[in-house]
Design an enzyme around this catalytic site. Structure first.
Site, short mmCIF file in Angstrom:
data_model
loop_
_atom_site.label_atom_id
_atom_site.label_comp_id
_atom_site.label_asym_id
_atom_site.label_seq_id
_atom_site.Cartn_x
_atom_site.Cartn_y
_atom_site.Cartn_z
CB SER A 258 30.04 37.12 39.45
OG SER A 258 29.14 36.21 40.03
N GLY A 308 31.34 38.61 32.58
CA GLY A 308 31.64 37.64 31.53
C GLY A 308 32.82 37.97 30.64
CB CYS A 313 35.65 35.50 32.91
SG CYS A 313 33.89 35.39 33.07
NE ARG A 414 33.07 37.77 41.89
CZ ARG A 414 33.59 38.62 41.05
NH1 ARG A 414 34.87 38.69 40.95
NH2 ARG A 414 32.85 39.39 40.31
CD GLU A 422 30.21 31.50 37.56
OE1 GLU A 422 30.20 32.61 37.04
OE2 GLU A 422 29.50 31.18 38.53
P1 IMP Z 1 40.85 40.73 33.65
O1 IMP Z 1 41.32 42.11 33.99
O2 IMP Z 1 40.34 40.65 32.23
O3 IMP Z 1 41.85 39.69 33.95
O4 IMP Z 1 39.54 40.45 34.53
C1 IMP Z 1 39.52 40.55 35.94
C2 IMP Z 1 38.09 40.50 36.42
O5 IMP Z 1 37.49 39.23 36.11
C3 IMP Z 1 37.91 40.62 37.92
O6 IMP Z 1 37.98 41.94 38.37
C4 IMP Z 1 36.54 39.98 38.14
O7 IMP Z 1 35.50 40.88 37.89
C5 IMP Z 1 36.49 38.91 37.07
N1 IMP Z 1 36.82 37.57 37.60
C6 IMP Z 1 37.74 37.22 38.52
N2 IMP Z 1 37.78 35.87 38.67
C7 IMP Z 1 36.86 35.37 37.83
C8 IMP Z 1 36.42 34.05 37.55
O8 IMP Z 1 36.94 33.04 38.03
N3 IMP Z 1 35.40 33.94 36.64
C9 IMP Z 1 34.83 35.02 36.04
N4 IMP Z 1 35.23 36.27 36.26
C10 IMP Z 1 36.24 36.45 37.15
#
Ligand code: IMP
Length: 498
Positions: A258, A308, A313, A414, A422
């Site tokens: 992250s 973020g 997240c 991570r 997180e």
């Molecule tokens: P989404 O496409 O908006 O669902 O975001 C996915 C991205 O969120 C991933 O590629 C990571 O960069 C980030 N991510 C994954 N797991 C977590 C977490 O538990 N907390 C914060 N960010 C996360």
């Protein structure tokens, strides 16, 4: 006093809209290309390009081997998650690399099994035709559902009901699907067993799925026509993990972190470049110019940006760190372009976290990202590694963050060290098959590019004109002052189905 305080708000992708440009007749969706570099490669190797600007996130609930295979066939890539043992991750990579589209390996039957036993296996496997082999794997014949009637032949031996090899057309050592297709057509049959020169069964090819398999014009593959595989690592067990992944012939490695602006990450990149110089590394995540330059100077061949904004997240809430993805892209892209002018090296930028709808993808590309990484979007697909469940009469799939309590059972975390989470876990609405969803998503991206009068992503970067929109304007962009009659829009936000 803090070293730096920016008083202008950081912005999300949602806050931008594209202005149309002049569209010449040639600029129609069938001529628009979405090809984009996956990583910088000195010799511009074809295998380091994506044919669509989308990768699926390195997450347990998103990117397993099935996603890896399907997405590579459709022109993108799944980043296999690293919150599992190095061995099981390497196994996933191996499955992707060894995937031979259309070459099926059904369960083999023995000649002296009875039909009842085979019938039970058939029920579990869903196949209706099985090869019959001896103890050394030599092909003896085929048995299919047309060769027996369970009410009459339950106790018969397979060897008495099967079609013997003398009466079957086989292919020898065929590895190319087009060649297998030709042999299948010549045989006038629906199935072609493929044997080695000594008569051992290698695989089978079925007419029913061959056309489907031949129809993947955007597939990304290496010089040996094997699918490209991309896998993630952490900064803890990386030595053991990279070795396992390299043995499985991974093509590209992504560091899943992250916060990538760290000495740990620079050390990992340098170590991989020294010990595995043929495997490019994607570094990240960073959200500043300084973070970008730091990782590129350490040897990263593409940079993942965003912090973020992910749909699962809660980093910003928990730690107060993060930045709107649009502002992040604008800032980092400026540094990337500067670096390109200085060195001639073009480092692809991957926008990650909070890219939820197609218009977000389009805006991210217009702002200068080369491709986007998405978790939520892909978690909804049939090909994600989770099972469907019904919640409140709706078909859902579970989706959880890598920093959520659910994923934190994994020892190499991570995110933080287990004192707080997180990420959250929840459900996303099941969306069906990847291929169908991508068709619509890509059509929309191309249509926007057409409206802007650009033929490819590089032109998009140079010519796109964008504007920040007000909250009222966003509201105006949705249906308003009308009762919507279509069921899809009932009780939900206009865009939430995507
Ligand atoms: P989404 O496409 O908006 O669902 O975001 C996915 C991205 O969120 C991933 O590629 C990571 O960069 C980030 N991510 C994954 N797991 C977590 C977490 O538990 N907390 C914060 N960010 C996360």
């Amino acid at each position: 006093m803090a070293k730096k305080i920016i008083t202008e708000s950081s912005r999300t992708l949602m806050e931008y809209r594209l202005l149309p440009g002049y569209t010449p007749t040639v600029c129609n969706p069938s001529n628009i290309s979405l090809r984009t570099p996956l990583v910088y490669s000195k010799n511009n190797e074809k295998k380091y390009y994506l044919n669509i600007p989308l990768v699926s996130a390195a997450m347990q609930s998103v990117s397993g081997d099935q996603m890896g295979i399907e997405l590579a066939k459709l022109g993108g890539a799944a980043i296999i998650f690293c919150s599992q043992s190095p061995d099981s991750e390497a196994k996933m990579v191996r499955k992707i690399k060894n995937h031979k589209a259309g070459f099926v390996k059904p369960k083999k039957m023995k000649a002296d099994m009875n039909v009842k036993e085979m019938y039970e296996i058939r029920k579990d496997s869903g196949h209706s035709t099985f090869p019959v082999v001896d103890d050394n794997g030599n092909f003896l014949g085929l048995i299919s559902k047309w060769d027996y009637d369970i009410s009459l032949h339950a106790d018969s031996l397979i060897k008495d009901r099967m079609i013997k090899k003398e009466n079957i057309q086989v292919g020898t050592n065929i590895t190319d699907l087009k060649e297998a297709n030709r042999a299948l057509l010549e045989s006038h049959k629906s199935v072609l067993p493929i044997l080695d020169a000594a008569g051992k069964l290698l695989s089978m090819v079925f007419r029913k799925d061959i056309n489907d398999q031949l129809d993947f014009p955007l597939e990304i593959h290496d010089e040996n026509k094997r699918l490209i595989s991309v896998a993630s690592i952490n900064t803890h067990d990386y030595k053991e993990r990279v070795e396992a992944l390299a043995n499985a012939e991974v093509d590209v490695i992504v560091i899943d972190s992250s916060d990538g602006h760290t000495q740990y990450q620079a050390d990992v990149i340098k170590w991989i470049n020294k010990n595995y110089p043929t495997i490019p590394v994607i570094g990240g995540n960073v959200i500043t110019k300084g973070g970008f330059r730091f990782l590129v100077e350490a040897g990263a061949k593409a940079i993942k940006i965003g912090m973020g904004g992910g749909s699962i997240c809660i980093t910003q809430e928990q730690k107060g760190t993060g930045r709107g993805l649009a502002t992040t892209i604008i800032d980092v892209v400026e540094e990337r372009d500067k670096y390109f002018k200085e060195t001639g090296i073009y480092i692809p930028i991957v926008a990650d976290g909070g890219v939820t709808s197609t218009k977000d993808v389009t805006i991210a590309l217009a702002l200068g990202a080369d491709y986007v990484m998405m978790g939520r979007y892909f978690a909804r697909m049939e090909e994600s590694p989770t099972d469907k469940i019904v919640v409140n009469n709706r078909v859902m799939k579970p989706y959880w963050g890598e920093g959520s309590a659910r994923a934190q059972n994994w020892k190499e975390r991570r995110y933080n060290q287990g004192k707080f989470v997180e990420g959250v876990e929840g459900f996303v609405e099941y969306a069906g098959h990847l291929r169908d969803n991508l068709e619509e998503t890509l059509a929309k991206i191309k249509s926007s590019m057409g409206t802007c009068g650009v033929m490819n992503i590089s032109e998009f970067h140079q010519k796109a004109e964008l504007e920040v929109v007000s909250a009222l304007s966003i509201r105006e962009g949705k249906p308003h002052d009308i009762y919507i009659s279509t069921e899809k829009m009932d009780n939900q936000d206009y865009n939430s189905s995507e």
